[in-house]
Design an enzyme around this catalytic site. Structure first.
Site, PDB file in Angstrom:
ATOM      1  N   HIS A 189       0.831  -1.208   0.000  1.00 34.08           N
ATOM      2  CA  HIS A 189       0.000   0.000   0.000  1.00 34.08           C
ATOM      3  C   HIS A 189       0.869   1.264   0.000  1.00 34.08           C
ATOM      4  O   HIS A 189       0.468   2.305  -0.519  1.00 34.08           O
ATOM      5  CB  HIS A 189      -0.917   0.021   1.231  1.00 34.08           C
ATOM      6  CG  HIS A 189      -2.063  -0.926   1.153  1.00 34.08           C
ATOM      7  ND1 HIS A 189      -3.227  -0.641   0.482  1.00 34.08           N
ATOM      8  CD2 HIS A 189      -2.227  -2.178   1.688  1.00 34.08           C
ATOM      9  CE1 HIS A 189      -4.075  -1.666   0.602  1.00 34.08           C
ATOM     10  NE2 HIS A 189      -3.484  -2.609   1.325  1.00 34.08           N
ATOM     11  N   ASP A 196      -7.363  -2.788  -1.267  1.00 30.73           N
ATOM     12  CA  ASP A 196      -8.280  -3.683  -0.572  1.00 30.73           C
ATOM     13  C   ASP A 196      -9.651  -3.466  -1.196  1.00 30.73           C
ATOM     14  O   ASP A 196     -10.120  -2.316  -1.288  1.00 30.73           O
ATOM     15  CB  ASP A 196      -8.332  -3.370   0.921  1.00 30.73           C
ATOM     16  CG  ASP A 196      -7.013  -3.662   1.626  1.00 30.73           C
ATOM     17  OD1 ASP A 196      -6.177  -4.388   1.045  1.00 30.73           O
ATOM     18  OD2 ASP A 196      -6.815  -3.164   2.744  1.00 30.73           O
ATOM     19  N   TYR A 224      -7.424 -15.865   5.550  1.00 32.06           N
ATOM     20  CA  TYR A 224      -6.153 -15.269   5.956  1.00 32.06           C
ATOM     21  C   TYR A 224      -6.455 -14.286   7.086  1.00 32.06           C
ATOM     22  O   TYR A 224      -7.463 -13.567   7.032  1.00 32.06           O
ATOM     23  CB  TYR A 224      -5.503 -14.536   4.776  1.00 32.06           C
ATOM     24  CG  TYR A 224      -4.107 -14.028   5.060  1.00 32.06           C
ATOM     25  CD1 TYR A 224      -3.013 -14.880   4.999  1.00 32.06           C
ATOM     26  CD2 TYR A 224      -3.900 -12.689   5.393  1.00 32.06           C
ATOM     27  CE1 TYR A 224      -1.729 -14.417   5.263  1.00 32.06           C
ATOM     28  CE2 TYR A 224      -2.621 -12.217   5.659  1.00 32.06           C
ATOM     29  CZ  TYR A 224      -1.540 -13.084   5.594  1.00 32.06           C
ATOM     30  OH  TYR A 224      -0.269 -12.624   5.868  1.00 32.06           O
ATOM     31  N   HIS A 227      -8.621 -10.775   7.046  1.00 36.05           N
ATOM     32  CA  HIS A 227      -9.025 -10.529   5.658  1.00 36.05           C
ATOM     33  C   HIS A 227     -10.339 -11.231   5.305  1.00 36.05           C
ATOM     34  O   HIS A 227     -10.580 -11.572   4.150  1.00 36.05           O
ATOM     35  CB  HIS A 227      -7.915 -10.977   4.694  1.00 36.05           C
ATOM     36  CG  HIS A 227      -6.744 -10.057   4.649  1.00 36.05           C
ATOM     37  ND1 HIS A 227      -5.859  -9.928   5.689  1.00 36.05           N
ATOM     38  CD2 HIS A 227      -6.328  -9.182   3.687  1.00 36.05           C
ATOM     39  CE1 HIS A 227      -4.930  -9.033   5.376  1.00 36.05           C
ATOM     40  NE2 HIS A 227      -5.185  -8.569   4.176  1.00 36.05           N
ATOM     41  N   ASP A 229     -13.253  -9.792   5.533  1.00 39.91           N
ATOM     42  CA  ASP A 229     -14.249  -8.821   5.066  1.00 39.91           C
ATOM     43  C   ASP A 229     -13.788  -8.052   3.836  1.00 39.91           C
ATOM     44  O   ASP A 229     -14.430  -7.098   3.409  1.00 39.91           O
ATOM     45  CB  ASP A 229     -14.612  -7.846   6.185  1.00 39.91           C
ATOM     46  CG  ASP A 229     -13.414  -7.035   6.680  1.00 39.91           C
ATOM     47  OD1 ASP A 229     -12.264  -7.323   6.262  1.00 39.91           O
ATOM     48  OD2 ASP A 229     -13.637  -6.109   7.494  1.00 39.91           O
ATOM     49  N   HIS A 230     -12.665  -8.453   3.240  1.00 39.68           N
ATOM     50  CA  HIS A 230     -12.195  -7.809   2.015  1.00 39.68           C
ATOM     51  C   HIS A 230     -11.136  -8.705   1.367  1.00 39.68           C
ATOM     52  O   HIS A 230     -10.704  -9.692   1.959  1.00 39.68           O
ATOM     53  CB  HIS A 230     -11.581  -6.430   2.315  1.00 39.68           C
ATOM     54  CG  HIS A 230     -10.286  -6.490   3.060  1.00 39.68           C
ATOM     55  ND1 HIS A 230     -10.216  -6.648   4.431  1.00 39.68           N
ATOM     56  CD2 HIS A 230      -8.996  -6.422   2.634  1.00 39.68           C
ATOM     57  CE1 HIS A 230      -8.957  -6.671   4.823  1.00 39.68           C
ATOM     58  NE2 HIS A 230      -8.181  -6.538   3.746  1.00 39.68           N
ATOM     59  N   HIS A 232      -7.379  -8.348  -0.399  1.00 42.86           N
ATOM     60  CA  HIS A 232      -6.209  -7.506  -0.675  1.00 42.86           C
ATOM     61  C   HIS A 232      -5.540  -8.018  -1.946  1.00 42.86           C
ATOM     62  O   HIS A 232      -5.274  -9.214  -2.085  1.00 42.86           O
ATOM     63  CB  HIS A 232      -5.225  -7.576   0.495  1.00 42.86           C
ATOM     64  CG  HIS A 232      -3.872  -7.011   0.170  1.00 42.86           C
ATOM     65  ND1 HIS A 232      -3.510  -5.718   0.507  1.00 42.86           N
ATOM     66  CD2 HIS A 232      -2.790  -7.560  -0.460  1.00 42.86           C
ATOM     67  CE1 HIS A 232      -2.264  -5.504   0.102  1.00 42.86           C
ATOM     68  NE2 HIS A 232      -1.812  -6.606  -0.496  1.00 42.86           N
TER      69      HIS A 232
END
Length: 259
Positions: A189, A196, A224, A227, A229-230, A232
């Site tokens: 990032h 994300d 993972y 992670h 809820d999204h 990456h």
């Protein structure tokens, strides 16, 4: 109506014409598609130059399973294969040659600032509310350029999901922002190489699975840690400025996505 919208309409009209008319309307050197970039020659394997590099930015998301398209300005087999996948996805003649119809579709997809139609610089510069691309390990201009390539990969991922909206919950982060959200010390990032994302029409697992074909060498999703809820996605394999090796790292165990 924005000027660029009018130009998109003109290009769309040109794409609907017979082949000879397309060449006349779209390929004329004086007819710039928008305020971003115009190609003035057909590109095939063996060609090189900045026009090839500009094309590679836009077809980076069509690299194919577990692969990437290097942004090196050389039209090699990987670039040709990515162009062919792009052409197939948009119903064009799939020959791996970038000519008037391929450029016409790219003109339809890109805005005057070179971003793809469904993503924006403001959306990618939003880790903690936006910082103007500064505060990371790279210059603001280089970080922004990386984010542009990330957006074109996201555009391809979006297309593979049925052209349904894909939302970015976190894009570029300055060092201060990255520390604030508890990101990895050398997070992608920081370089503009990561996003994300979430979807309201596709499952996170479907997003993670499709990302494997969209030029992303970093994928983390359901299963993972932190992670669920999204998803990456990042381009770590292409990052020569970080402290990590240029490898592929996928982990979304609940989705069957792994190295």
């Amino acid at each position: 109506m924005r000027v660029n919208t009018l130009k998109r309409v003109a290009v769309a009209f040109a794409l609907a014409l017979p082949g000879a008319a397309i060449a006349t309307v779209v390929a004329a050197p004086a007819a710039h598609a928008d305020g971003c970039y115009t190609w003035n020659r057909t590109l095939t394997q063996g060609r090189s130059g900045d026009d090839v590099r500009q094309l590679q930015i836009r077809i980076a998301g069509w690299a194919g399973y577990r692969d990437i398209v290097e942004n090196d300005g050389r039209y090699g087999p990987k670039t040709a294969a990515a162009v062919k996948r792009f052409q197939q996805a948009y119903g064009l003649r799939a020959d791996g040659i970038a000519g008037p119809q391929t450029f016409g579709k790219l003109y339809q997809l890109q805005d005057n600032d070179c971003t793809p139609a469904h993503f924006s610089f403001s959306e990618l510069d939003n880790g903690c509310g936006g910082s103007g691309w500064s505060g990371g390990p790279l210059s603001a201009s280089q970080t922004k350029q990386n984010a542009l390539r990330t957006m074109w990969k996201l555009e391809a991922l979006r297309k593979s999901l049925g052209d349904k909206p894909l939302y970015v919950s976190s894009g570029f982060r300055s060092r201060a922002c990255n520390n604030q959200v508890g990101g990895a010390s050398d997070s992608q990032h920081l370089y503009g190489n990561a996003a994300d994302v979430i979807s309201r029409t596709s499952s996170l697992c479907q997003v993670a699975r499709n990302a494997r074909n969209s030029g992303f060498s970093g994928i983390y999703g359901p299963g993972y840690p932190d992670h669920d809820d999204h998803v990456h996605v990042d381009s770590r394999r292409e990052n020569n400025n970080d402290r990590s090796s240029n490898t592929t790292s996928w982990s979304a165990p609940d989705c069957g996505v792994g190295n």
